[in-house]
Scaffold this motif. Structure first.
Motif, PDB file in Angstrom:
ATOM      1  N   ARG A   1     -15.922   0.645  -7.670  1.00 13.91           N
ATOM      2  CA  ARG A   1     -14.473   0.797  -7.871  1.00 13.91           C
ATOM      3  C   ARG A   1     -13.724   0.134  -6.710  1.00 13.91           C
ATOM      4  NH1 ARG A   1     -14.612   2.814 -13.140  1.00 13.91           N
ATOM      5  NH2 ARG A   1     -16.721   3.629 -13.148  1.00 13.91           N
ATOM      6  N   PHE A   2     -12.456  -0.139  -6.945  1.00  9.90           N
ATOM      7  CA  PHE A   2     -11.634  -0.832  -5.950  1.00  9.90           C
ATOM      8  C   PHE A   2     -11.727  -0.170  -4.575  1.00  9.90           C
ATOM      9  CE2 PHE A   2      -7.412  -1.593  -3.950  1.00  9.90           C
ATOM     10  CZ  PHE A   2      -7.462  -2.978  -3.880  1.00  9.90           C
ATOM     11  N   HIS A   3     -11.566   1.145  -4.540  1.00 12.42           N
ATOM     12  CA  HIS A   3     -11.539   1.827  -3.234  1.00 12.42           C
ATOM     13  C   HIS A   3     -12.892   1.774  -2.518  1.00 12.42           C
ATOM     14  CE1 HIS A   3     -13.721   5.472  -4.509  1.00 12.42           C
ATOM     15  NE2 HIS A   3     -13.176   5.231  -5.680  1.00 12.42           N
ATOM     16  N   GLU A   4     -13.945   1.471  -3.254  1.00  6.63           N
ATOM     17  CA  GLU A   4     -15.268   1.379  -2.615  1.00  6.63           C
ATOM     18  C   GLU A   4     -15.497   0.024  -1.967  1.00  6.63           C
ATOM     19  OE1 GLU A   4     -18.425   3.811  -5.187  1.00  6.63           O
ATOM     20  OE2 GLU A   4     -17.199   2.484  -6.465  1.00  6.63           O
ATOM     21  N   VAL A   5     -14.770  -0.994  -2.406  1.00  5.75           N
ATOM     22  CA  VAL A   5     -15.050  -2.346  -1.890  1.00  5.75           C
ATOM     23  C   VAL A   5     -13.832  -3.018  -1.253  1.00  5.75           C
ATOM     24  CG1 VAL A   5     -17.010  -2.820  -3.414  1.00  5.75           C
ATOM     25  CG2 VAL A   5     -14.692  -3.324  -4.201  1.00  5.75           C
ATOM     26  N   TYR A   6     -12.750  -2.261  -1.108  1.00  2.13           N
ATOM     27  CA  TYR A   6     -11.558  -2.807  -0.460  1.00  2.13           C
ATOM     28  C   TYR A   6     -11.049  -1.844   0.595  1.00  2.13           C
ATOM     29  CZ  TYR A   6     -10.030  -7.214  -2.559  1.00  2.13           C
ATOM     30  OH  TYR A   6      -9.903  -8.539  -2.887  1.00  2.13           O
ATOM     31  N   ASN A   7     -10.478  -2.412   1.666  1.00  4.10           N
ATOM     32  CA  ASN A   7      -9.794  -1.586   2.656  1.00  4.10           C
ATOM     33  C   ASN A   7      -8.405  -1.282   2.094  1.00  4.10           C
ATOM     34  OD1 ASN A   7      -7.944  -0.939   4.777  1.00  4.10           O
ATOM     35  ND2 ASN A   7      -9.477  -1.659   6.252  1.00  4.10           N
ATOM     36  N   LEU A   8      -8.105  -0.001   1.928  1.00  2.98           N
ATOM     37  CA  LEU A   8      -6.878   0.360   1.219  1.00  2.98           C
ATOM     38  C   LEU A   8      -5.618   0.143   2.058  1.00  2.98           C
ATOM     39  CD1 LEU A   8      -8.039   3.546  -0.717  1.00  2.98           C
ATOM     40  CD2 LEU A   8      -7.873   1.184  -1.523  1.00  2.98           C
ATOM     41  N   LYS A   9      -5.807  -0.053   3.397  1.00  5.56           N
ATOM     42  CA  LYS A   9      -4.617  -0.308   4.230  1.00  5.56           C
ATOM     43  C   LYS A   9      -4.311  -1.795   4.325  1.00  5.56           C
ATOM     44  CE  LYS A   9      -4.895   3.929   6.870  1.00  5.56           C
ATOM     45  NZ  LYS A   9      -6.192   4.412   7.406  1.00  5.56           N
ATOM     46  N   THR A  10      -5.351  -2.592   4.516  1.00  6.14           N
ATOM     47  CA  THR A  10      -5.107  -4.037   4.661  1.00  6.14           C
ATOM     48  C   THR A  10      -5.169  -4.766   3.324  1.00  6.14           C
ATOM     49  OG1 THR A  10      -7.460  -4.499   4.939  1.00  6.14           O
ATOM     50  CG2 THR A  10      -6.196  -4.021   6.946  1.00  6.14           C
TER      51      THR A  10
ATOM     52  N   LYS B   1      -7.837  -5.890   2.021  1.00 11.83           N
ATOM     53  CA  LYS B   1      -8.813  -6.981   2.173  1.00 11.83           C
ATOM     54  C   LYS B   1     -10.167  -6.470   1.675  1.00 11.83           C
ATOM     55  CE  LYS B   1      -6.366 -10.100   4.512  1.00 11.83           C
ATOM     56  NZ  LYS B   1      -5.846  -9.847   5.852  1.00 11.83           N
ATOM     57  N   PRO B   2     -11.016  -7.360   1.138  1.00 12.68           N
ATOM     58  CA  PRO B   2     -12.330  -6.917   0.666  1.00 12.68           C
ATOM     59  C   PRO B   2     -13.227  -6.472   1.823  1.00 12.68           C
ATOM     60  CG  PRO B   2     -12.132  -9.310   0.536  1.00 12.68           C
ATOM     61  CD  PRO B   2     -10.777  -8.793   0.911  1.00 12.68           C
ATOM     62  N   SER B   3     -14.130  -5.557   1.535  1.00 10.11           N
ATOM     63  CA  SER B   3     -15.060  -5.071   2.554  1.00 10.11           C
ATOM     64  C   SER B   3     -16.043  -6.183   2.930  1.00 10.11           C
ATOM     65  CB  SER B   3     -15.843  -3.875   2.016  1.00 10.11           C
ATOM     66  OG  SER B   3     -16.685  -4.312   0.958  1.00 10.11           O
ATOM     67  N   ASN B   4     -16.639  -6.063   4.116  1.00 10.46           N
ATOM     68  CA  ASN B   4     -17.638  -7.052   4.536  1.00 10.46           C
ATOM     69  C   ASN B   4     -18.789  -7.096   3.548  1.00 10.46           C
ATOM     70  OD1 ASN B   4     -16.132  -7.599   6.733  1.00 10.46           O
ATOM     71  ND2 ASN B   4     -17.262  -6.200   8.099  1.00 10.46           N
ATOM     72  N   GLU B   5     -19.106  -5.928   3.026  1.00 13.59           N
ATOM     73  CA  GLU B   5     -20.233  -5.831   2.088  1.00 13.59           C
ATOM     74  C   GLU B   5     -19.987  -6.696   0.846  1.00 13.59           C
ATOM     75  OE1 GLU B   5     -22.307  -2.253  -0.464  1.00 13.59           O
ATOM     76  OE2 GLU B   5     -20.547  -1.842   0.776  1.00 13.59           O
TER      77      GLU B   5
ATOM     78  N   VAL C   1     -17.845  -9.251   0.591  1.00 17.74           N
ATOM     79  CA  VAL C   1     -17.803 -10.670   0.987  1.00 17.74           C
ATOM     80  C   VAL C   1     -19.230 -11.183   1.193  1.00 17.74           C
ATOM     81  CG1 VAL C   1     -17.031 -12.286   2.767  1.00 17.74           C
ATOM     82  CG2 VAL C   1     -15.501 -10.472   1.981  1.00 17.74           C
ATOM     83  N   ASP C   2     -20.070 -10.371   1.823  1.00 18.59           N
ATOM     84  CA  ASP C   2     -21.462 -10.794   2.058  1.00 18.59           C
ATOM     85  C   ASP C   2     -22.219 -10.977   0.742  1.00 18.59           C
ATOM     86  OD1 ASP C   2     -21.030 -10.804   4.705  1.00 18.59           O
ATOM     87  OD2 ASP C   2     -22.054  -8.881   5.127  1.00 18.59           O
ATOM     88  N   LEU C   3     -21.967 -10.083  -0.197  1.00 21.76           N
ATOM     89  CA  LEU C   3     -22.622 -10.200  -1.504  1.00 21.76           C
ATOM     90  C   LEU C   3     -22.295 -11.566  -2.110  1.00 21.76           C
ATOM     91  CD1 LEU C   3     -24.129  -8.476  -3.810  1.00 21.76           C
ATOM     92  CD2 LEU C   3     -21.843  -8.199  -4.783  1.00 21.76           C
ATOM     93  N   TRP C   4     -21.055 -11.939  -2.011  1.00 25.67           N
ATOM     94  CA  TRP C   4     -20.607 -13.227  -2.555  1.00 25.67           C
ATOM     95  C   TRP C   4     -21.233 -14.398  -1.768  1.00 25.67           C
ATOM     96  CZ3 TRP C   4     -19.776 -16.546  -5.874  1.00 25.67           C
ATOM     97  CH2 TRP C   4     -18.866 -17.597  -5.795  1.00 25.67           C
ATOM     98  N   GLU C   5     -21.208 -14.295  -0.428  1.00 22.53           N
ATOM     99  CA  GLU C   5     -21.783 -15.378   0.391  1.00 22.53           C
ATOM    100  C   GLU C   5     -23.271 -15.557   0.078  1.00 22.53           C
ATOM    101  OE1 GLU C   5     -20.093 -17.507   2.242  1.00 22.53           O
ATOM    102  OE2 GLU C   5     -18.232 -16.444   1.792  1.00 22.53           O
ATOM    103  N   ASN C   6     -23.975 -14.457  -0.052  1.00 22.13           N
ATOM    104  CA  ASN C   6     -25.410 -14.553  -0.347  1.00 22.13           C
ATOM    105  C   ASN C   6     -25.661 -15.134  -1.730  1.00 22.13           C
ATOM    106  OD1 ASN C   6     -26.118 -13.495   2.105  1.00 22.13           O
ATOM    107  ND2 ASN C   6     -26.180 -11.372   1.364  1.00 22.13           N
ATOM    108  N   ALA C   7     -24.843 -14.736  -2.683  1.00 22.71           N
ATOM    109  CA  ALA C   7     -25.019 -15.266  -4.044  1.00 22.71           C
ATOM    110  C   ALA C   7     -24.770 -16.768  -4.052  1.00 22.71           C
ATOM    111  CB  ALA C   7     -24.077 -14.553  -5.015  1.00 22.71           C
ATOM    112  N   LYS C   8     -23.761 -17.198  -3.307  1.00 23.27           N
ATOM    113  CA  LYS C   8     -23.472 -18.639  -3.235  1.00 23.27           C
ATOM    114  C   LYS C   8     -24.668 -19.387  -2.659  1.00 23.27           C
ATOM    115  CE  LYS C   8     -19.337 -18.407  -1.131  1.00 23.27           C
ATOM    116  NZ  LYS C   8     -18.050 -18.791  -0.552  1.00 23.27           N
ATOM    117  N   ALA C   9     -25.204 -18.852  -1.553  1.00 21.42           N
ATOM    118  CA  ALA C   9     -26.356 -19.496  -0.910  1.00 21.42           C
ATOM    119  C   ALA C   9     -27.523 -19.571  -1.896  1.00 21.42           C
ATOM    120  CB  ALA C   9     -26.750 -18.729   0.346  1.00 21.42           C
ATOM    121  N   ASN C  10     -27.698 -18.488  -2.642  1.00 17.64           N
ATOM    122  CA  ASN C  10     -28.772 -18.447  -3.640  1.00 17.64           C
ATOM    123  C   ASN C  10     -28.582 -19.480  -4.729  1.00 17.64           C
ATOM    124  OD1 ASN C  10     -30.980 -16.798  -3.560  1.00 17.64           O
ATOM    125  ND2 ASN C  10     -29.723 -14.948  -3.849  1.00 17.64           N
TER     126      ASN C  10
END
Ligand code: B12
Lengths: 213, 462
Positions: free
Chosen positions: B425-434, B436-440, B442-451
């Motif tokens: 859910r949104f609140h699990e993967v986004y910082n609700l104050k900023t 911005k997406p969580s590092n987790e 963003v990393d999932l996306w970066e790793n998938a791209k590399a793959n």
């Protein structure tokens, strides 16, 4: 012709979606004294095959609906011989997509599968007013009212169906079964429905359970 | 387009036909005949077709279908007939672009060609999926904060004033209006108050959906009303009322279609012809210059991410790009949920199709077929944008090879065994104050791209 050959004829004609041949083959079975139960079983086997082919995308919705219609007619012939009331084996269901909602496809698949399982199905279509379900259930003396809803804004009408049934004092007469994309067991419980099913195959099992309960 | 009065006359004076005859006999029979006549076939090795001859055949088959079968107005039970000349003339008159937004955020969305090197425009938001009142603004804002997003597509409000929104009531009118004003507020908070908005999704009737138009809500000359046709080759008064309302109020029209595969239009070949036909007819009947269309929904599972569905969609988009000036604006709709591995691969596969086949813009991405609550975010638009970019410059043939690999990766080549991954859910993967997406995430996306870079010829990092 052997009994097996006669039954195979029924199976092949139905899986071949040939109405005239299915009816003829069914009549031949009856005339040759094949046990009605065996004919019904073979018709049901043919529909299971059609259901499997639909899931595997070898057949499509028009085929399933047409086959369900043929099956319905053939079943009626057999039931006449058995000298039992129509649909007595399975039960009677009024089904429709709920008020305000025109998402029809899932409902039509469920209706076709219920027919193939021997239920007598009265399809009220889409955008069905709450009171229409009850009117139809009373007029048809149905066992189950089945409602499909695909949107958060039409789900509240599911509760209205249950409430109206209860207000009319029919909670023991008609069971209410609900389903459709966003509906789940929790929501079904919340609105007081008697049953929920995730897809068409499960809907058949659940309906059978409701009728035998 | 056909004059609205003429559509009225055809709807009331056309040939009477029952809906079941139309669905079960007339449409499927003619589709099967046409697939044979034009030799339109599906080969599992060709998910993204590149045969220009096929596109020509599909186009001609679609026009023939419309002339022979027409559209059914289900309110009157009569056929709206088309004339071949008027269909072809309407296609010729299409502008090939549409404008949205105002001030600094005004934008012109343009059609694209097959293998076009320009980037499709991103029109984003959860595209109709249900959002709670708490998260409506933050989720919409997270989409508006993505610089690639040039227009917003609204979501469905799940409740209003903490009450269920009931179809046919004044609550659904208020919800349709509020959905737009909340979206506008989200764009303001993102510093982009002039972004164009396409809606509405919270209402079910024409009066509720049209009520999204008004002061500070949908604006003439800036925003667009979504006008969904009915499946398959059908409309009713409700659909036509919306189109008329938007035409007369100078409100943009987004013609919208959600075809079904395995339903009345049959398998991949016939769905390709039928869907192309409804897209063509939408210009004549509704009048919008663009087509919002979903990939065909699978009748048995409800998913859109299988090889056959992608083929039918790719063929439609490519046929429209080759033979019309339509702006194809497809929905990117993964079945797997946000922030899962399959979700990323499903977006990438669809992006490849959109980029190479000539979509003018792309809507989304959502996730979970748009059915889960609060499971969407601006990261979805970012993943879509970067995936589209990675495919630019690739031929249809190269795209086909890559897309087939991606489909295998998420299991979209096996209808019976595909499993949908549940969303975060949104609140699990986004910082609700900023916001911005969580590092987790963003990393999932970066790793998938590399793959994907390691296993295909895609290049995400140029
Ligand atoms: C196709 C489609 C349409 C078609 C419907 C055509 C038709 N004749 O059915 C059209 C284009 C007309 C349409 C219109 C709209 N749609 Co629509 N549509 C869909 C879509 C993409 C697929 C639905 C479908 O057919 N699925 C396939 C079938 C087989 O699955 P199913 O219905 O779930 O049925 C299965 C099970 O649920 C179960 N089942 C179903 N019924 C029953 C009943 C019982 C008793 C039981 C036991 C089981 C059961 O068995 C079935 C078979 O396995 C969904 C998204 C989705 N993936 O669900 C959106 C979706 C439902 N639509 C949506 C919206 C918003 C709309 C519109 C309001 C859009 C607009 N702005 O105009 C209008 C609504 C019009 C109205 N008044 O109803 C939203 C709803 C969001 C919400 N509010 O909850 C969805 C979720 C998409 C989205 N994210 O935008 N839509």
């Amino acid at each position: 012709m052997s009994e097996e050959a006669l039954l195979q004829n029924v199976y092949d004609s139905l899986t071949g979606l040939n109405e005239a041949k299915t009816i003829e083959a069914t009549k031949e079975c009856i005339d040759s004294g094949v046990e009605p139960e065996k004919v019904m079983k073979r018709l049901a086997d043919a529909m299971i095959k059609i259901g499997d082919e639909f899931n595997a995308r070898k057949l499509f919705l028009p085929h399933v609906v047409i086959a369900a219609g043929i099956m319905d007619k053939a079943n009626k012939l057999v039931l006449e011989v058995l000298d039992v009331a129509e649909g007595a084996g399975a039960g009677k269901i009024v089904i429709g997509t709920i008020e305000g909602d025109i998402h029809e496809l899932g409902k039509s698949i469920v209706a076709a599968m219920l027919k193939t399982a021997g239920f007598e199905v009265i399809d009220l279509g889409k955008d069905v007013q709450v009171k229409k379900y009850l009117e139809a259930a009373v007029a048809e003396d149905a066992d189950i009212i089945a409602c499909s809803s695909l949107m958060s804004s039409t789900m509240p009408y599911l509760k209205d169906v249950v409430d109206l049934r209860n207000d009319m004092g029919h909670q023991d007469r008609f069971k209410v079964m609900v389903g459709g994309g966003p509906v789940n067991q929790t929501y079904a419980n919340q609105v007081g429905a008697d049953a929920y099913a995730e897809d068409a195959m499960e809907a058949v099992k659940v309906a059978q359970k409701l009728v035998s309960a | 387009m056909i004059d609205a009065w003429d559509v009225y006359l055809r709807s009331t004076e056309g040939k009477p036909v029952s809906e079941s005859e139309f669905d079960l006999q007339i449409l499927p029979m003619r589709l099967m005949e046409l697939a044979k006549e034009y030799d339109i076939t599906y080969d599992p090795e060709v998910v993204i077709p590149s045969d220009r001859g096929l596109f020509k055949s599909v186009f001609e088959a679609a026009i023939t279908l419309l002339v022979d079968v027409g559209f059914l107005n289900t309110s009157t039970g009569r056929i709206i007939a088309f004339d071949e000349y008027e269909l072809r003339k309407d296609l010729r008159l299409l502008p090939g672009e549409y404008r949205v937004g105002e001030g600094n955020d005004a934008y012109c969305v343009k059609r694209r060609d097959l293998e076009d090197k320009s980037l499709p425009t991103i029109v984003s938001g959860p595209t109709g999926a249900p959002l709670t009142e708490e998260y409506f603004i933050p989720i919409m804002q997270s989409y508006a904060m993505e610089p690639s997003v040039k227009e917003m597509h609204t979501a469905t409000l799940l409740t209003i004033n903490d009450h269920e929104i009931k179809s046919r009531t004044t609550a659904e009118m208020m919800a349709a209006r509020r959905e737009i004003t909340l979206t506008r507020e989200a764009t303001r908070r993102a510093g982009r108050p002039g972004l164009g908005i396409t809606g509405t999704m919270s209402g079910t009737t024409s009066e509720a959906q049209c009520f999204g138009y008004g002061p500070d809500a949908l604006r003439s000359g800036c925003d667009r009303l979504l006008v969904s046709m009915l499946n398959e080759l059908k409309v009713d008064w409700d659909v036509l009322k919306k189109a008329l309302f938007a035409q007369q109020n100078n409100l943009g029209i987004a013609n919208c279609m959600g075809p079904v595969l395995g339903g009345y239009m049959g398998g991949p070949e016939t769905t390709l012809i039928g869907h192309t036909a409804e897209c063509i007819a939408s210009f004549s009947l509704l009048g919008g210059p663009s087509i919002n269309h979903t990939l065909p929904n699978d009748a048995a599972t409800g998913h859109k991410i299988f090889s056959e569905n992608i083929f039918a969609m790719a063929g439609t988009i490519a046929t429209l790009a080759e033979h019309t000036k339509a702006v194809s604006t497809p929905y990117c709709s993964p079945a797997s949920g946000m922030a899962t591995e399959n979700f990323i691969y499903e977006i990438a596969a669809q992006a490849g199709m959109f980029a190479a086949c000539g979509s003018g813009s792309v809507l989304g991405a959502n996730g979970s077929n748009g059915a889960e609550i609060d499971a969407y975010s601006g990261m979805n638009a970012r993943i879509l944008d970067e995936s589209l970019k990675a495919f630019l410059g690739k031929s249809l043939e190269e795209t086909n090879e890559i897309v087939i690999e991606l489909i295998k990766h998420y299991g979209g080549d096996d209808v019976m065994n595909y499993t949908q991954q549940p969303p975060k859910r949104f609140h699990e993967v986004y910082n609700l104050k900023t916001l911005k997406p969580s590092n987790e995430f963003v990393d999932l996306w970066e790793n998938a791209k590399a793959n994907m870079e390691a296993t295909t010829s895609l290049d995400f990092f140029e």
